[in-house]
Design a protein around this motif. Structure first.
Motif, PDB file in Angstrom:
ATOM      1  N   TYR A  15       0.828  -1.205   0.000  1.00 58.12           N
ATOM      2  CA  TYR A  15       0.000   0.000   0.000  1.00 58.12           C
ATOM      3  C   TYR A  15       0.863   1.255   0.000  1.00 58.12           C
ATOM      4  CZ  TYR A  15      -4.658   1.943   0.360  1.00 58.12           C
ATOM      5  OH  TYR A  15      -5.836   2.570   0.066  1.00 58.12           O
ATOM      6  N   ARG A  16       1.960   1.228   0.745  1.00 62.27           N
ATOM      7  CA  ARG A  16       2.882   2.370   0.764  1.00 62.27           C
ATOM      8  C   ARG A  16       3.466   2.628  -0.615  1.00 62.27           C
ATOM      9  NH1 ARG A  16       6.351   1.140   6.102  1.00 62.27           N
ATOM     10  NH2 ARG A  16       4.843   1.837   7.626  1.00 62.27           N
ATOM     11  N   TYR A  17       3.923   1.556  -1.260  1.00 57.69           N
ATOM     12  CA  TYR A  17       4.470   1.706  -2.616  1.00 57.69           C
ATOM     13  C   TYR A  17       3.410   2.253  -3.568  1.00 57.69           C
ATOM     14  CZ  TYR A  17       8.583  -1.058  -1.273  1.00 57.69           C
ATOM     15  OH  TYR A  17       9.727  -1.519  -0.688  1.00 57.69           O
ATOM     16  N   ALA A  18       2.203   1.730  -3.452  1.00 54.64           N
ATOM     17  CA  ALA A  18       1.112   2.197  -4.306  1.00 54.64           C
ATOM     18  C   ALA A  18       0.817   3.672  -4.052  1.00 54.64           C
ATOM     19  CB  ALA A  18      -0.136   1.347  -4.064  1.00 54.64           C
ATOM     20  N   GLN A  19       0.788   4.064  -2.772  1.00 55.89           N
ATOM     21  CA  GLN A  19       0.532   5.471  -2.447  1.00 55.89           C
ATOM     22  C   GLN A  19       1.624   6.377  -3.008  1.00 55.89           C
ATOM     23  OE1 GLN A  19       0.031   5.105   1.851  1.00 55.89           O
ATOM     24  NE2 GLN A  19      -2.095   5.763   1.641  1.00 55.89           N
ATOM     25  N   THR A  20       2.860   5.957  -2.898  1.00 55.03           N
ATOM     26  CA  THR A  20       3.968   6.762  -3.426  1.00 55.03           C
ATOM     27  C   THR A  20       3.856   6.908  -4.934  1.00 55.03           C
ATOM     28  OG1 THR A  20       5.406   6.044  -1.617  1.00 55.03           O
ATOM     29  CG2 THR A  20       6.480   6.939  -3.590  1.00 55.03           C
TER      30      THR A  20
END
Length: 171
Positions: free
Chosen positions: A5-10
């Motif tokens: 999710y963090r990678y997707a948000q970035t």
């Protein structure tokens, strides 16, 4: 799940920032054209073509962020009173429908992209290759489908476990 999710948000945030820059450029070109015309000049040749290209890029580069930020318009009148797991299931289904919609836009866009490429279509005023307009649409549609699927996974995990795996990050 949190790391994905963090990678997707970035990634979605960077795409949205690029979309915001495109919106800014569309505004700058439009304002410059108006200013030049008000000063007695001929304006900027191809303002409409250039602005349309920037607006296409703006729209399709910002949609993925909208999925992850859960900022799309939603009707929750019946869902908000459901138990948490059932709410999460409804959100997963809604995100799955969004995923399928964006995949359909991308899939049918490929056909139009191929037609425009084959025909060598160009914009009316300054002759920009019309294929340029399809690059942001296809990129944004498939990227949005990927981001929407990440949201499907998030809510599916929440429906199965009874807790939001992303919200747990803040605790």
């Amino acid at each position: 799940m949190i790391q994905i999710y963090r990678y997707a948000q970035t990634a979605a945030a960077w795409a949205a920032k690029a979309g915001a820059v495109c919106a800014l450029l569309a505004g700058v070109v439009t304002c410059a054209d108006i200013a030049i015309r008000n000063l007695g000049g001929q304006g900027i040749l191809g303002t409409v073509d250039i602005t349309q290209l920037f607006i296409m890029a703006t729209a399709f580069l910002t949609i993925p962020y909208g999925f992850l930020a859960d900022s799309h318009v939603a009707v929750e009148i019946g869902v908000e009173r459901l138990p948490f797991r059932l709410q999460a299931l409804c959100k997963a289904v809604a995100a799955l429908l969004g995923t399928l919609l964006m995949l359909a836009i991308g899939w049918y866009g490929i056909g139009q992209f191929q037609t425009v490429t084959l025909m060598g279509d160009r914009s009316q005023t300054i002759g920009l290759p019309m294929v340029w307009y399809w690059y942001p649409l296809l990129t944004g549609a498939f990227f949005a489908a990927l981001m929407a699927f990440v949201v499907v996974l998030r809510h599916a995990v929440a429906a199965l476990t009874g807790r939001d795996p992303v919200a747990a990050e803040g605790r």
